[in-house]
Design an enzyme around this catalytic site. Structure first.
Site, PDB file in Angstrom:
ATOM      1  N   ASP A 124     -20.502  53.013  36.309  1.00 14.81           N
ATOM      2  CA  ASP A 124     -19.984  54.284  35.799  1.00 14.81           C
ATOM      3  C   ASP A 124     -20.346  55.458  36.703  1.00 14.81           C
ATOM      4  O   ASP A 124     -20.397  56.602  36.274  1.00 14.81           O
ATOM      5  CB  ASP A 124     -20.499  54.524  34.368  1.00 14.81           C
ATOM      6  CG  ASP A 124     -22.019  54.545  34.321  1.00 14.81           C
ATOM      7  OD1 ASP A 124     -22.648  54.203  35.342  1.00 14.81           O
ATOM      8  OD2 ASP A 124     -22.569  54.899  33.270  1.00 14.81           O
TER       9      ASP A 124
ATOM     10  N   ASP B 230     -16.132  72.084  62.431  1.00 14.27           N
ATOM     11  CA  ASP B 230     -16.302  70.852  63.210  1.00 14.27           C
ATOM     12  C   ASP B 230     -16.914  71.227  64.558  1.00 14.27           C
ATOM     13  O   ASP B 230     -16.209  71.734  65.434  1.00 14.27           O
ATOM     14  CB  ASP B 230     -14.914  70.202  63.374  1.00 14.27           C
ATOM     15  CG  ASP B 230     -14.975  68.839  64.047  1.00 14.27           C
ATOM     16  OD1 ASP B 230     -16.085  68.357  64.333  1.00 14.27           O
ATOM     17  OD2 ASP B 230     -13.893  68.275  64.288  1.00 14.27           O
TER      18      ASP B 230
ATOM     19  N   GLU C 258     -12.643  69.826  72.260  1.00 15.93           N
ATOM     20  CA  GLU C 258     -13.795  68.927  72.260  1.00 15.93           C
ATOM     21  C   GLU C 258     -13.766  67.849  73.337  1.00 15.93           C
ATOM     22  O   GLU C 258     -13.744  66.660  73.023  1.00 15.93           O
ATOM     23  CB  GLU C 258     -13.952  68.272  70.886  1.00 15.93           C
ATOM     24  CG  GLU C 258     -12.684  67.641  70.302  1.00 15.93           C
ATOM     25  CD  GLU C 258     -12.964  66.941  68.969  1.00 15.93           C
ATOM     26  OE1 GLU C 258     -13.883  66.107  68.923  1.00 15.93           O
ATOM     27  OE2 GLU C 258     -12.268  67.239  67.987  1.00 15.93           O
TER      28      GLU C 258
ATOM     29  N   ARG D  89     -20.544  65.419  74.317  1.00 18.34           N
ATOM     30  CA  ARG D  89     -19.320  66.077  73.834  1.00 18.34           C
ATOM     31  C   ARG D  89     -19.698  67.510  73.494  1.00 18.34           C
ATOM     32  O   ARG D  89     -20.817  67.766  73.025  1.00 18.34           O
ATOM     33  CB  ARG D  89     -18.746  65.347  72.608  1.00 18.34           C
ATOM     34  CG  ARG D  89     -17.490  66.010  72.035  1.00 18.34           C
ATOM     35  CD  ARG D  89     -16.693  65.113  71.077  1.00 18.34           C
ATOM     36  NE  ARG D  89     -17.392  64.722  69.879  1.00 18.34           N
ATOM     37  CZ  ARG D  89     -17.924  63.527  69.669  1.00 18.34           C
ATOM     38  NH1 ARG D  89     -17.819  62.581  70.583  1.00 18.34           N
ATOM     39  NH2 ARG D  89     -18.564  63.256  68.540  1.00 18.34           N
TER      40      ARG D  89
ATOM     41  N   HIS E 180     -10.933  59.815  74.140  1.00 13.46           N
ATOM     42  CA  HIS E 180     -10.316  60.476  72.977  1.00 13.46           C
ATOM     43  C   HIS E 180      -9.588  61.727  73.431  1.00 13.46           C
ATOM     44  O   HIS E 180      -9.655  62.098  74.598  1.00 13.46           O
ATOM     45  CB  HIS E 180     -11.350  60.776  71.885  1.00 13.46           C
ATOM     46  CG  HIS E 180     -12.474  61.701  72.299  1.00 13.46           C
ATOM     47  ND1 HIS E 180     -12.302  63.070  72.397  1.00 13.46           N
ATOM     48  CD2 HIS E 180     -13.759  61.461  72.627  1.00 13.46           C
ATOM     49  CE1 HIS E 180     -13.457  63.619  72.750  1.00 13.46           C
ATOM     50  NE2 HIS E 180     -14.359  62.669  72.910  1.00 13.46           N
TER      51      HIS E 180
ATOM     52  N   TYR F   1     -18.530  59.715  78.275  1.00 14.18           N
ATOM     53  CA  TYR F   1     -19.364  58.661  77.674  1.00 14.18           C
ATOM     54  C   TYR F   1     -19.507  57.544  78.699  1.00 14.18           C
ATOM     55  O   TYR F   1     -18.508  56.904  79.040  1.00 14.18           O
ATOM     56  CB  TYR F   1     -18.709  58.138  76.387  1.00 14.18           C
ATOM     57  CG  TYR F   1     -18.250  59.281  75.491  1.00 14.18           C
ATOM     58  CD1 TYR F   1     -19.125  59.877  74.587  1.00 14.18           C
ATOM     59  CD2 TYR F   1     -16.958  59.799  75.608  1.00 14.18           C
ATOM     60  CE1 TYR F   1     -18.725  60.958  73.812  1.00 14.18           C
ATOM     61  CE2 TYR F   1     -16.547  60.884  74.838  1.00 14.18           C
ATOM     62  CZ  TYR F   1     -17.428  61.459  73.936  1.00 14.18           C
ATOM     63  OH  TYR F   1     -17.030  62.535  73.183  1.00 14.18           O
TER      64      TYR F   1
ATOM     65  N   HIS G 142     -17.939  56.957  66.940  1.00 16.99           N
ATOM     66  CA  HIS G 142     -18.090  57.248  65.511  1.00 16.99           C
ATOM     67  C   HIS G 142     -19.429  56.731  64.980  1.00 16.99           C
ATOM     68  O   HIS G 142     -19.510  56.184  63.885  1.00 16.99           O
ATOM     69  CB  HIS G 142     -16.929  56.650  64.709  1.00 16.99           C
ATOM     70  CG  HIS G 142     -15.632  57.362  64.951  1.00 16.99           C
ATOM     71  ND1 HIS G 142     -14.405  56.834  64.645  1.00 16.99           N
ATOM     72  CD2 HIS G 142     -15.370  58.575  65.493  1.00 16.99           C
ATOM     73  CE1 HIS G 142     -13.455  57.684  64.979  1.00 16.99           C
ATOM     74  NE2 HIS G 142     -14.011  58.753  65.503  1.00 16.99           N
TER      75      HIS G 142
ATOM     76  N   HIS H 119      -7.788  68.675  67.703  1.00 14.69           N
ATOM     77  CA  HIS H 119      -6.940  68.380  66.536  1.00 14.69           C
ATOM     78  C   HIS H 119      -6.877  69.633  65.693  1.00 14.69           C
ATOM     79  O   HIS H 119      -7.738  70.520  65.808  1.00 14.69           O
ATOM     80  CB  HIS H 119      -7.527  67.206  65.739  1.00 14.69           C
ATOM     81  CG  HIS H 119      -8.988  67.353  65.405  1.00 14.69           C
ATOM     82  ND1 HIS H 119      -9.445  68.091  64.341  1.00 14.69           N
ATOM     83  CD2 HIS H 119     -10.114  66.894  66.025  1.00 14.69           C
ATOM     84  CE1 HIS H 119     -10.772  68.050  64.307  1.00 14.69           C
ATOM     85  NE2 HIS H 119     -11.205  67.343  65.328  1.00 14.69           N
TER      86      HIS H 119
ATOM     87  N   ASP I 111     -22.511  65.783  66.087  1.00  9.39           N
ATOM     88  CA  ASP I 111     -21.175  66.227  65.670  1.00  9.39           C
ATOM     89  C   ASP I 111     -21.259  66.410  64.168  1.00  9.39           C
ATOM     90  O   ASP I 111     -21.301  65.434  63.416  1.00  9.39           O
ATOM     91  CB  ASP I 111     -20.133  65.173  66.062  1.00  9.39           C
ATOM     92  CG  ASP I 111     -18.701  65.621  65.770  1.00  9.39           C
ATOM     93  OD1 ASP I 111     -18.528  66.604  65.022  1.00  9.39           O
ATOM     94  OD2 ASP I 111     -17.777  64.970  66.288  1.00  9.39           O
TER      95      ASP I 111
ATOM     96  N   HIS J  20      -9.364  66.648  60.195  1.00  6.37           N
ATOM     97  CA  HIS J  20      -8.183  66.363  61.022  1.00  6.37           C
ATOM     98  C   HIS J  20      -7.016  66.857  60.181  1.00  6.37           C
ATOM     99  O   HIS J  20      -6.495  66.133  59.345  1.00  6.37           O
ATOM    100  CB  HIS J  20      -8.080  64.873  61.354  1.00  6.37           C
ATOM    101  CG  HIS J  20      -9.204  64.398  62.216  1.00  6.37           C
ATOM    102  ND1 HIS J  20      -9.499  63.072  62.418  1.00  6.37           N
ATOM    103  CD2 HIS J  20     -10.120  65.081  62.949  1.00  6.37           C
ATOM    104  CE1 HIS J  20     -10.547  62.959  63.231  1.00  6.37           C
ATOM    105  NE2 HIS J  20     -10.943  64.179  63.554  1.00  6.37           N
TER     106      HIS J  20
ATOM    107  N   GLU K  69     -17.933  70.646  71.369  1.00  4.25           N
ATOM    108  CA  GLU K  69     -16.789  70.907  70.478  1.00  4.25           C
ATOM    109  C   GLU K  69     -16.918  72.251  69.797  1.00  4.25           C
ATOM    110  O   GLU K  69     -17.931  72.544  69.150  1.00  4.25           O
ATOM    111  CB  GLU K  69     -16.700  69.802  69.406  1.00  4.25           C
ATOM    112  CG  GLU K  69     -15.616  70.049  68.380  1.00  4.25           C
ATOM    113  CD  GLU K  69     -15.409  68.893  67.412  1.00  4.25           C
ATOM    114  OE1 GLU K  69     -16.384  68.152  67.151  1.00  4.25           O
ATOM    115  OE2 GLU K  69     -14.281  68.733  66.925  1.00  4.25           O
TER     116      GLU K  69
END
Ligand code: GLY
Ligand code: MN
Ligand code: MN
Length: 443
Positions: A41, A272, A390, A411, A356, A394, A244, A360, A261, A367, A413
């Site tokens: 529940d 972001d 961004e 990265r 990547h 890597y 990710h 976006h 990130d 996104h 961003e």
């Protein structure tokens, strides 16, 4: 109790009704998201659907916005009825009467009446504006109502003959943010900036990624954010090369970088931000080289982010800088043309180290809604768009890659608001240059 100004939401319903009229009229049905059980529940934290929110401002589950557009326009909210016992257990519900006033609808009804009323609303409507395929259970309710009207054909009632995608009609509206949305996004950006600054202070060798994530989440919630806009990535060392990575449970090592990130959601709007900084407060030589390259790529992409330019141009600008830098630093060999090629197997070019895209749309969803390309044409950027910028790099260990770059993932961003003549980074207060990051970490 709702303290939102309902007028922007009512204005969006009116704009949607104009598009519905242009398409021949009919009724729009925009349900919010279903609740989801986590186990027994206990439910996942509830988050309303962004389209439903965009046209209603209403955040309770079990709600549907309906807009009827024939000679006149009527907007209706179906929502949970008042319920003393459930409100003792779960908290306040507006109920239809209060919701109608607070959210400026023409009518409001209990959600318990929805299935019985929907066929009556659909009868005679030329079109139903509804997005099929996002909620099977709700699709089935709409289908049942349509069939109920079709079965009444002998009484002279006609069912809608077309189902049109109402989300696709709202997408172009969502792409251009109004002043109220921009004000919220600025506040979300400020909270996320504070969180990244706090993380930079908290990081040091021996602490764990999850401890830094906790600092971030603390700052989000203390700043009034309802939830993170997405699962935070707190990735030390080689973990930063997992795009990710969300395990966030490894110890931080002296000499490694930490890629974070993380962005909060505030009043339904996302931010972001990614920052990458040294765990010990000082960039090493190889880290510096790659960091400056990613920063230069971001600068190039930001310079290309202005109204009228094709959506893809900032990406192309970033890729050009990155590809040249990869050649200069010995990550790639050969010509710039070859480095700019994705290659059939996505090998040989920049893609090996930058897999990547450079940004976006950003808004109610991280996104965000909206097309990027129509046919062969990338959409032009327009004032009021919010887009992330961004770029990253890597480097996984490999025999043909200089060893001093192995396991470095970077990265950077920021969130860019497209203005009349360029763009403004609404996350600019978050330290980003090597000098600013090192100074902030020393402070
Ligand atoms: N945090 C998700 C992204 O950067 O796209
Ligand atoms: Mn992003
Ligand atoms: Mn991000």
């Amino acid at each position: 109790m709702n303290t939102l100004d309902p007028s922007p939401f009512a204005a969006r319903r009116a704009r949607l009704a104009e598009s519905m009229r242009a398409a021949g009229g009919g009724i729009a049905v925009i349900p919010t998201a279903p609740e989801r059980a986590r186990n027994r529940d206990t439910h996942y934290p509830y988050r309303h659907d962004s389209y439903a929110y965009y046209v209603s401002g209403f955040t309770e589950p079990e709600a549907v916005t309906v807009i009827c557009c024939d000679d006149t326009v009527r907007s209706m909210l179906f929502c949970r009825p008042k319920h003393e016992e459930r409100e003792i257990w779960d908290g306040f519900r507006h109920g239809p009467d209060a919701a109608r006033v607070a959210f400026a609808f023409d009518e409001a009804h209990s959600i318990e009446e929805f299935d019985a009323l929907l066929p009556k609303l659909l009868a005679g409507a030329p079109n139903v504006f509804y997005s099929v395929g996002f909620d099977e259970a709700f699709d089935a309710r709409v289908t049942r109502a349509l069939n109920a009207v079709r079965n009444m054909a002998r009484s002279g009632l006609s069912a809608p003959t077309a189902i049109r995608d109402v989300r696709a009609m709202l997408d172009p509206m969502r792409l251009v943010k109004d002043a109220g949305e921009i004000a919220i996004m600025r506040r979300a950006a400020a909270i996320s900036t504070a969180a990244h600054k706090r993380a930079m202070h908290a990081a040091r060798p021996g602490r764990n990624e999850y401890e830094i994530e906790a600092e971030i989440l603390h700052e989000f919630r203390a700043g009034g954010s309802e939830y993170p806009a997405y699962t935070s990535i707190v990735a030390g060392g080689a973990n930063a090369c997992v795009l990710h990575y969300v395990s966030n449970n490894a110890p931080l090592k002296d000499g490694d970088l930490l890629l974070i990130d993380a962005g909060c959601e505030l009043q339904s709007y996302a931010s972001d931000i990614t920052r990458t900084f040294p765990v010990n407060g000082r960039f090493s030589g190889a880290q510096r080289d790659l960091y400056q390259l990613v920063l230069a790529a971001q600068d190039a992409a930001v310079a290309a982010t202005r109204p009228g330019t094709a959506y893809n141009l900032p990406h192309e600008a970033a890729v050009k800088v990155l590809a040249q830098g990869m050649l200069d630093l010995g990550l790639l060999t050969g010509t710039l043309d070859a480095a700019l090629e994705l290659g059939d197997k996505r090998e040989g070019g920049y893609f090996r180290f930058y897999m990547h895209r450079t940004g976006h749309w950003l808004g109610l969803d991280v996104h965000d809604a909206g097309e990027y390309k129509r046919g062969e044409q990338w959409l032009p950027l327009a004032a009021g768009n919010v887009v992330t910028v961004e770029p990253g790099i890597y480097v996984r260990p490999a025999a043909d890659v200089p060893e001093h770059f192995w396991n470095i993932g970077i990265r950077i961003e920021d969130d860019a608001l497209v203005t009349e003549n360029g763009c403004e980074l609404i996350t600019a207060a978050c330290p980003k240059t090597i000098a600013d990051i090192e100074a902030w970490m020393r402070a």
